[in-house]
Enzyme design. Structure first.
Site, PDB file in Angstrom:
ATOM      1  N   MET A   1       0.591   8.206   6.098  1.00 27.90           N
ATOM      2  CA  MET A   1       1.317   8.051   7.374  1.00 27.90           C
ATOM      3  C   MET A   1       2.646   8.807   7.355  1.00 27.90           C
ATOM      4  SD  MET A   1       0.540   4.018   8.164  1.00 27.90           S
ATOM      5  CE  MET A   1       0.559   3.410   6.501  1.00 27.90           C
TER       6      MET A   1
ATOM      7  N   LYS B   1      -5.598   0.589  15.710  1.00 29.83           N
ATOM      8  CA  LYS B   1      -4.143   0.674  15.744  1.00 29.83           C
ATOM      9  C   LYS B   1      -3.792   2.048  15.233  1.00 29.83           C
ATOM     10  CE  LYS B   1      -2.826  -2.615  13.128  1.00 29.83           C
ATOM     11  NZ  LYS B   1      -1.437  -2.812  12.815  1.00 29.83           N
TER      12      LYS B   1
ATOM     13  N   ASP C   1     -11.474  -0.553  12.910  1.00 33.69           N
ATOM     14  CA  ASP C   1     -10.243   0.081  13.365  1.00 33.69           C
ATOM     15  C   ASP C   1     -10.432   1.586  13.591  1.00 33.69           C
ATOM     16  OD1 ASP C   1      -9.867   1.348  10.951  1.00 33.69           O
ATOM     17  OD2 ASP C   1      -8.307  -0.010  10.232  1.00 33.69           O
TER      18      ASP C   1
HETATM   19  N1  SAH Z   1      -6.387   1.848   4.189  1.00 35.45           N
HETATM   20  C1  SAH Z   1      -6.361   3.278   4.352  1.00 35.45           C
HETATM   21  C2  SAH Z   1      -4.995   3.751   4.784  1.00 35.45           C
HETATM   22  C3  SAH Z   1      -4.591   3.272   6.143  1.00 35.45           C
HETATM   23  S1  SAH Z   1      -3.027   3.864   6.637  1.00 35.45           S
HETATM   24  C4  SAH Z   1      -6.790   3.952   3.057  1.00 35.45           C
HETATM   25  O1  SAH Z   1      -6.896   3.283   2.017  1.00 35.45           O
HETATM   26  O2  SAH Z   1      -7.069   5.153   3.071  1.00 35.45           O
HETATM   27  C5  SAH Z   1      -3.467   5.241   7.619  1.00 35.45           C
HETATM   28  C6  SAH Z   1      -3.129   6.518   6.888  1.00 35.45           C
HETATM   29  O3  SAH Z   1      -4.123   6.772   5.896  1.00 35.45           O
HETATM   30  C7  SAH Z   1      -3.145   7.745   7.758  1.00 35.45           C
HETATM   31  O4  SAH Z   1      -1.928   7.893   8.460  1.00 35.45           O
HETATM   32  C8  SAH Z   1      -3.309   8.828   6.720  1.00 35.45           C
HETATM   33  O5  SAH Z   1      -2.120   9.054   6.031  1.00 35.45           O
HETATM   34  C9  SAH Z   1      -4.283   8.150   5.766  1.00 35.45           C
HETATM   35  N2  SAH Z   1      -5.682   8.500   6.057  1.00 35.45           N
HETATM   36  C10 SAH Z   1      -6.682   7.651   6.325  1.00 35.45           C
HETATM   37  N3  SAH Z   1      -7.845   8.307   6.483  1.00 35.45           N
HETATM   38  C11 SAH Z   1      -7.569   9.611   6.299  1.00 35.45           C
HETATM   39  C12 SAH Z   1      -8.361  10.798   6.323  1.00 35.45           C
HETATM   40  N4  SAH Z   1      -9.672  10.798   6.561  1.00 35.45           N
HETATM   41  N5  SAH Z   1      -7.724  11.973   6.075  1.00 35.45           N
HETATM   42  C13 SAH Z   1      -6.413  12.013   5.801  1.00 35.45           C
HETATM   43  N6  SAH Z   1      -5.625  10.932   5.786  1.00 35.45           N
HETATM   44  C14 SAH Z   1      -6.193   9.734   6.025  1.00 35.45           C
END
Ligand code: SAH
Length: 284
Positions: free
Chosen positions: A187, A73, A51
């Site tokens: 998010m 997505k 993704d």
């Molecule tokens: N499964 C992922 C989250 C997915 S939802 C996890 O465990 O991290 C997507 C959200 O994750 C983004 O909108 C942001 O809020 C956060 N996110 C994911 N990667 C990030 C990164 N490198 N830096 C900051 N926020 C991140």
């Protein structure tokens, strides 16, 4: 920075077998935060379905014959439908492929990994789940923010700013504010104004420390330190963009001593004991 080369430990690793799907977290961005199981799977997979949050550096570890399929997505942009992705995984597995489903962070944290795994199991496809480092923990650690600290909080809340309704409307801000000293919001950028309003009306103070960490753990990582009152204005002024984690609570103050990336650049800690000067520890 000095570099070292990496040789993976040999030993008995579970093999990614034909007809299987491994649902795997890739961590928040820095390839070094992948798990060993994830790296092994990347090398063995026939197909990697990844993704938007999985970095190119990580995909570079895939074998030369591996097919890379993008199932990204991202909020607001055209995207593959969740059901389509899950069924595509089923089809690939039924065709006898060794399938790696690679998701940003941890697959079971706001990543809909639970739904994908459920569909696979409903269709009789064998799965292995490989957790990853979630952005709300690892991303904040790269910014020098510990999500718990004995003088700040006894609980931490992970909350999404984007629920099934498209906003954080199902979130009970009042209950959450009372219960928890530190909130880690995924998010949340699109609805930052709603989140701010919800927390302020729940009684959280205007001057409560807030950090926004975008593209955490990557070379593009940006950190904004602000307050609940000013966060929306400052996010705009600093041009902060998703993906970003918003952290609300006094744990953010610890960055003044723990910003280890600044220390690596030769800067001095701003305050060696930032919590001592704050308010007494609040319950939660
Ligand atoms: N499964 C992922 C989250 C997915 S939802 C996890 O465990 O991290 C997507 C959200 O994750 C983004 O909108 C942001 O809020 C956060 N996110 C994911 N990667 C990030 C990164 N490198 N830096 C900051 N926020 C991140």
């Amino acid at each position: 920075m000095t570099e070292s080369t990496l040789t993976l430990p040999s030993g008995s690793w579970p093999a990614l077998e034909p007809g299987w799907v491994w649902l795997c977290g890739a961590g928040p961005g820095d390839p070094g935060l992948m798990t060993l199981h994830a790296i092994h799977a990347l090398k063995e997979a026939d197909v990697v379905v990844y993704d938007a949050l999985v970095s190119k550096d990580i995909l570079a570890w895939a074998g030369p014959e591996t097919e890379l399929v993008y199932a990204g997505k991202r909020g607001g942009k055209p995207s593959a439908k969740q059901a389509d992705i899950s069924l595509q995984l089923v089809e690939l597995a039924k065709a006898g492929k060794r399938v790696l489903r690679l998701k940003g962070g941890d697959p079971f944290v706001f990543g809909r990994g639970g739904e994908e795994a459920q569909t696979l199991i409903q269709h009789g496809v064998p799965v292995r789940i490989i957790p990853g480092i979630s952005a709300g923990i690892g991303g904040l650690a790269y910014a020098g923010i510990p999500v718990t600290h004995r003088d700040v909080n006894q609980a931490v809340t992970f909350v999404t700013g984007h629920d099934k309704t498209g906003g954080p409307t199902q979130v009970d801000w009042a209950a959450m504010s009372r219960a928890c000293g530190v909130l880690v919001i995924y998010m949340g950028m699109k609805h930052a104004a709603t989140i701010r309003k919800g927390l302020l009306s729940a009684g959280r103070p205007e001057d409560e420390p807030v950090a926004v960490v975008s593209q955490a753990t990557t070379p593009e990582q940006k950190v904004l330190e602000t307050t609940l009152g000013d966060m929306v204005r400052d996010i705009e002024a600093a041009d902060m963009a998703p993906p970003a984690i918003i952290c609300v609570g006094r744990a953010v103050l610890m960055r003044q001593v723990l910003d280890w990336q600044a220390l690596m650049r030769g800067e001095a800690p701003r305050d060696l004991d930032p919590l001592k000067r704050g308010k007494p520890a609040q319950e939660g």
